[in-house]
Design an enzyme around this catalytic site. Structure first.
Site, PDB file in Angstrom:
ATOM      1  CE  LYS A  34      -3.669   2.281   2.615  1.00  0.00           C
ATOM      2  NZ  LYS A  34      -4.483   2.271   3.845  1.00  0.00           N
ATOM      3  CE  LYS A  83      -6.570   2.131  -0.639  1.00  0.00           C
ATOM      4  NZ  LYS A  83      -7.154   2.300   0.683  1.00  0.00           N
ATOM      5  NE  ARG A 121      -5.729   9.970   2.922  1.00  0.00           N
ATOM      6  CZ  ARG A 121      -4.427   9.964   2.723  1.00  0.00           C
ATOM      7  NH1 ARG A 121      -3.792  11.107   2.573  1.00  0.00           N
ATOM      8  NH2 ARG A 121      -3.775   8.826   2.691  1.00  0.00           N
TER       9      ARG A 121
HETATM   10 ZN   LIG Z   1      -5.798   3.865   7.970  1.00  0.00          ZN
END
Ligand SMILES: [Zn+2]
Length: 323
Positions: free
Chosen positions: A192, A246, A202
């Protein structure tokens, strides 16, 4: 003369030699749930919602109807419910736990994944406990393990740790086994990257770090293949059942690398920024959304992803079922 075009001249011929398949079962839909009575649109992710518990049930029913591979549930907590230790993540009556319980009661056969992290629940927005300005790895492990057990207890079929703490897969595996969930698989966000492509997520989950960024635990996009292989090897050894990369398309080269090395299903997370870019261009009439989305998902399958987490899951499934 070699004439590759011979195999492209007719649709029936192209269908025969086509190697890569893409079906609704290869798609997992990430869903956001909040405490509000009504769903809210997410400005930077057109078409996606911060679901109420009720509208989440409608989305779950849609996932079943479209034969998706599964869904993943993310909780969005109001600021006043967040705290330094992210206790909302592992509360037995937490938002995600309640959501999973309701979904599994109504749709026992729908595969429900739980994202296991603290950043949506901490008031500072980091993925673990903060001590003296940095995330304390080992103190965080215990809380991630508690979160995983509470999610499994709520009925989660797959536990997906995403905090990028060292040792998190082993800690979670041990806790799940101790709590009687030896049969619950772990999908590790093994590779990631600290990516700008997470921006819209976010906004959606209100989980941007209040200070600094996540570069001290998420991976450097310019890091070498040694870093990707090392992270995947550690999680493989710690007992992850499936490994994830990711974001997806910017790291398309990493998937075949892991595919050759590890004998475990691979996942790719086609993230919020990848979604937002396609949506923005499509809404402007600059690209053909359907073709771009299906081509992107096929590319991820070709690179080695067994399944893809994508906000396009319901639309893509609909297009695939239409044929
Ligand atoms: Zn996190």
């Amino acid at each position: 003369m070699e004439r590759p075009r011979r195999l492209r001249l007719r649709p029936s011929m192209r269908r025969l030699v086509r190697e890569i398949s893409l079906e609704p079962r290869h798609l997992v839909w990430p869903l956001f749930v909040h405490r509000g009575a009504d769903p809210e649109p997410i400005a930077s992710m057109p078409g996606q919602l911060r679901h109420s518990l009720d509208s989440l049930m409608t989305a779950a029913a849609e996932a079943v109807h479209l034969q998706l591979g599964g869904i993943m549930v993310f909780g969005v907590l109001p600021q006043e419910e967040k705290n330094a230790t992210g206790s909302g993540a592992y509360a037995e009556d937490g938002l995600v736990q309640e959501a999973i319980r309701r979904i599994k009661a109504e749709h026992p056969d729908l595969l429900v994944m739980a994202d296991t992290c603290l950043c949506e629940y901490t008031d500072h927005g980091h993925c673990g406990i903060v001590h003296e300005g940095t995330v304390d790895n080992d103190a965080t492990l215990e809380l991630l393990a508690k979160t995983a057990v509470s999610q499994a207890r709520a009925g989660a079929d797959v536990i997906a740790p995403s905090a990028m703490m060292d040792g998190q897969v082993a800690a979670i595996r041990a806790a799940l086994d101790d709590a009687g969930f030896a049969g619950t698989p772990v999908l590790s966000y093994a590779v990631k990257y600290a990516s700008a492509f997470y921006g819209p997520f976010r906004d959606a989950a209100d989980s941007a770090p209040a200070f600094g960024d996540r570069s001290s635990y998420q991976m450097d996009p310019a890091g070498g293949y040694w870093d990707a292989l090392r992270e995947a090897e550690i999680d493989d050894r710690e007992g992850a059942d499936m490994l994830m990369v990711k974001p997806a398309l910017p790291y398309l080269d990493v998937l075949p690398l892991l595919k050759q090395r590890f004998h475990k299903p691979l996942a790719a997370y086609h993230v919020s920024g990848e979604y937002a870019m396609v949506k923005a261009a499509a809404l402007n009439g600059w690209i053909d959304e359907r073709r771009v989305v299906l081509e992107s998902l096929v590319a991820l399958r070709r690179a080695g992803a067994q399944f893809v987490l994508t906000y396009f899951a319901p639309d893509a499934a609909r297009w695939l079922l239409e044929g």
